[in-house]
Design a protein around this motif. Structure first.
Motif, PDB file in Angstrom:
ATOM      1  N   ASP A  81       0.846  -1.198   0.000  1.00  0.00           N
ATOM      2  CA  ASP A  81       0.000   0.000   0.000  1.00  0.00           C
ATOM      3  C   ASP A  81       0.883   1.251   0.000  1.00  0.00           C
ATOM      4  O   ASP A  81       0.859   2.051   0.936  1.00  0.00           O
ATOM      5  CB  ASP A  81      -0.931  -0.008   1.221  1.00  0.00           C
ATOM      6  CG  ASP A  81      -1.951   1.130   1.194  1.00  0.00           C
ATOM      7  OD1 ASP A  81      -2.128   1.729   0.111  1.00  0.00           O
ATOM      8  OD2 ASP A  81      -2.540   1.424   2.240  1.00  0.00           O
ATOM      9  N   VAL A  82       1.688   1.393  -1.040  1.00  0.00           N
ATOM     10  CA  VAL A  82       2.534   2.576  -1.207  1.00  0.00           C
ATOM     11  C   VAL A  82       1.782   3.577  -2.069  1.00  0.00           C
ATOM     12  O   VAL A  82       1.404   3.282  -3.197  1.00  0.00           O
ATOM     13  CB  VAL A  82       3.877   2.223  -1.872  1.00  0.00           C
ATOM     14  CG1 VAL A  82       4.696   3.488  -2.130  1.00  0.00           C
ATOM     15  CG2 VAL A  82       4.669   1.257  -0.993  1.00  0.00           C
ATOM     16  N   ARG A  83       1.561   4.756  -1.518  1.00  0.00           N
ATOM     17  CA  ARG A  83       0.849   5.809  -2.252  1.00  0.00           C
ATOM     18  C   ARG A  83       1.861   6.853  -2.713  1.00  0.00           C
ATOM     19  O   ARG A  83       2.612   7.402  -1.906  1.00  0.00           O
ATOM     20  CB  ARG A  83      -0.211   6.457  -1.359  1.00  0.00           C
ATOM     21  CG  ARG A  83      -1.316   5.495  -0.944  1.00  0.00           C
ATOM     22  CD  ARG A  83      -2.288   6.149   0.018  1.00  0.00           C
ATOM     23  NE  ARG A  83      -1.640   6.440   1.296  1.00  0.00           N
ATOM     24  CZ  ARG A  83      -1.940   7.490   2.058  1.00  0.00           C
ATOM     25  NH1 ARG A  83      -2.836   8.383   1.650  1.00  0.00           N
ATOM     26  NH2 ARG A  83      -1.336   7.676   3.213  1.00  0.00           N
ATOM     27  N   LEU A  84       1.900   7.114  -3.999  1.00  0.00           N
ATOM     28  CA  LEU A  84       2.770   8.141  -4.551  1.00  0.00           C
ATOM     29  C   LEU A  84       1.966   9.428  -4.709  1.00  0.00           C
ATOM     30  O   LEU A  84       0.976   9.456  -5.440  1.00  0.00           O
ATOM     31  CB  LEU A  84       3.350   7.702  -5.894  1.00  0.00           C
ATOM     32  CG  LEU A  84       4.252   6.462  -5.875  1.00  0.00           C
ATOM     33  CD1 LEU A  84       4.883   6.237  -7.245  1.00  0.00           C
ATOM     34  CD2 LEU A  84       5.334   6.570  -4.804  1.00  0.00           C
ATOM     35  N   ALA A  85       2.394  10.469  -4.024  1.00  0.00           N
ATOM     36  CA  ALA A  85       1.659  11.735  -3.993  1.00  0.00           C
ATOM     37  C   ALA A  85       2.405  12.780  -4.816  1.00  0.00           C
ATOM     38  O   ALA A  85       3.472  13.248  -4.418  1.00  0.00           O
ATOM     39  CB  ALA A  85       1.485  12.207  -2.557  1.00  0.00           C
ATOM     40  N   LYS A  86       1.855  13.124  -5.963  1.00  0.00           N
ATOM     41  CA  LYS A  86       2.468  14.104  -6.862  1.00  0.00           C
ATOM     42  C   LYS A  86       2.330  15.500  -6.266  1.00  0.00           C
ATOM     43  O   LYS A  86       1.235  15.920  -5.883  1.00  0.00           O
ATOM     44  CB  LYS A  86       1.777  14.035  -8.226  1.00  0.00           C
ATOM     45  CG  LYS A  86       2.428  14.858  -9.320  1.00  0.00           C
ATOM     46  CD  LYS A  86       1.695  14.590 -10.636  1.00  0.00           C
ATOM     47  CE  LYS A  86       2.308  15.336 -11.808  1.00  0.00           C
ATOM     48  NZ  LYS A  86       1.611  15.023 -13.072  1.00  0.00           N
TER      49      LYS A  86
END
Length: 439
Positions: A81-86
């Motif tokens: 559950d890795v969320r990449l936040a731009k």
């Protein structure tokens, strides 16, 4: 120097927008996944958590994070559950790591150096709050360029900026100093520009007007004539050239071959609470860096990076940087793989390992320009922030050959394009060798 110097009205405006734009979450697991399922997944992998929020900017050196997500390396090591936040700007990235994911922000991600150290010292945070950070890996080398508006093309500016000296002097005399854009103060981008100008005999502190502009706005500012030049990470330099609005004078690899560029850093409290999950993140990123450097993957890598969720750049703006093909926009076209963006290594030079000597240079260079207090113990800051021990542990666990794991935290004496040398064992000698400085 009073630490409150780092705060400004512009800073507060950027901070106010961070919560709006900085938490745009990409490619995360769906919210429908129950907490119990997450806990079970973490337990099955022996991790304290499988969830983390990592911030990134839409530039080419976000590649290891993108690949670790898109190619399944995070999931491979249990971080499902890795969320990449731009992020819209480096200021927003800073603001969101100050918040932490528990406050709606992020736990870490892609940073310009020495921003993690400056956050740790409370030099660039709101209210000068100290938020300990750890630098865990170096994401890449090269990837930065210094570009100018087309009207300066006849001056034939290259890595030698001295052909601009008279232009800067005349503009200052007319009380209209040339406007130079950077993407974040005290950062690597700021320092490359300062170094390049000073090497050509131009004092950036008195002869130039240096303004902070979000990365996505540097090209448009040059096209409108509101800026004269900028220093920024690709793809912005190649986009300027492709749009016929300017040219690139020099790439950062020409200024310092195999220099340290972006870092992977995390809030220290997150790392300390999740040591196993931290190693899992590092394992995934290190394996992604190795994948990125394989030539047979460059076309696929470029195709990933140009997606709207990431850089949203033209394919040509990415591919050339990965191969070492540079169209400077002034008639020079160079094919030099040694200057390409690299993520794991360049020949026998380790890129991913976070050398403490490199962290020290970024702080010393800030000291050179009076951007940080003169009484700081720089080596102590580096030692508190740099966790090369965790990098080594992760590297060993994924089977990196012993010969590829540095045994010293210093890469030794570094030499810049103008012949100046930085000896991390004697920073004072480096400072004294510089003709232009404002300590």
């Amino acid at each position: 120097m009073n630490k409150s110097f780092s705060l400004s009205r512009r800073r507060f405006l950027l901070t106010a927008t961070a919560s709006t734009f900085g938490t745009l979450v990409l490619h995360g697991c769906t919210q429908s996944q129950s907490q119990s399922a997450v806990s079970q997944s973490a337990a099955a992998n022996g991790l304290e958590t499988t969830t983390v929020a990592l911030g990134f900017l839409p530039v080419v050196d976000c590649a290891p994070l993108v690949v670790a997500k898109e190619k399944g390396f995070f999931a491979k090591y249990g971080m499902t559950d890795v969320r990449l936040a731009k992020q819209p700007s480096w200021a927003a990235l800073r603001d969101n790591v100050e918040l932490g994911s528990s406050g709606g922000g992020i736990d870490g991600g892609q940073f310009q150096s020495p921003i993690p150290e400056l956050i740790s010292e409370g030099i660039i945070t709101k209210g000068n709050e100290i938020i300990p950070m750890y630098t865990l890996a170096r994401l890449n080398t090269h990837s930065v360029g210094i570009s100018l508006a087309s009207k300066y093309q006849d001056l034939r500016v290259t890595k030698d900026s001295s052909s601009l000296k008279q232009t800067f002097a005349q503009a200052k005399a007319a009380n209209q100093p040339l406007k130079c854009a950077i993407t974040f103060p005290r950062s690597s981008i700021d320092l490359w520009l300062h170094y390049w100008l000073a090497a050509g005999g131009i004092d950036p502190t008195s002869e130039a007007s240096i303004l902070v502009v979000p990365p996505a706005q540097v090209v448009s500012n040059l096209k409108r004539g509101t800026m004269d030049l900028f220093c920024a990470t690709d793809p912005w330099n190649s986009r300027l050239v492709n749009e016929g609005a300017g040219f690139t004078a020099a790439t950062s690899g020409e200024i310092w071959k195999n220099h340290p560029e972006k870092a992977f850093a995390m809030r220290a409290e997150w790392v300390d609470r999740h040591p196993k999950a931290t190693i899992a993140l590092l394992q995934a990123i290190l394996e992604a860096q190795q994948w990125c450097d394989q030539p047979e993957h460059h076309r696929e890598l470029a195709a990933l990076l140009v997606k709207p969720d990431y850089t949203n750049a033209p394919l040509a703006a990415i591919e050339g940087r990965l191969s070492g093909r540079f169209d400077y926009g002034d008639g020079r076209v160079v094919n030099d793989p040694s200057l390409a963006v690299r993520f794991w290594s360049n020949g026998d030079v380790s890129i991913s390992y976070p050398f403490k000597s490199h962290d020290l240079w970024f702080l010393v260079e800030n000291l050179r320009w009076g951007k940080i207090p003169a009484d700081l113990d720089l080596q102590a800051i580096v030692n508190r922030t740099n966790r090369d021990d965790l990098w080594k542990e992760a590297a060993k666990q994924i089977g990196v050959p012993t010969a590829q794991i540095p045994t010293r935290s210093s890469r030794g004496v570094e030499t810049f394009f103008d012949g100046i040398q930085f000896d991390p064992d004697n920073p004072q000698a480096y400072l004294q060798s510089l003709k232009i400085r404002r300590m």
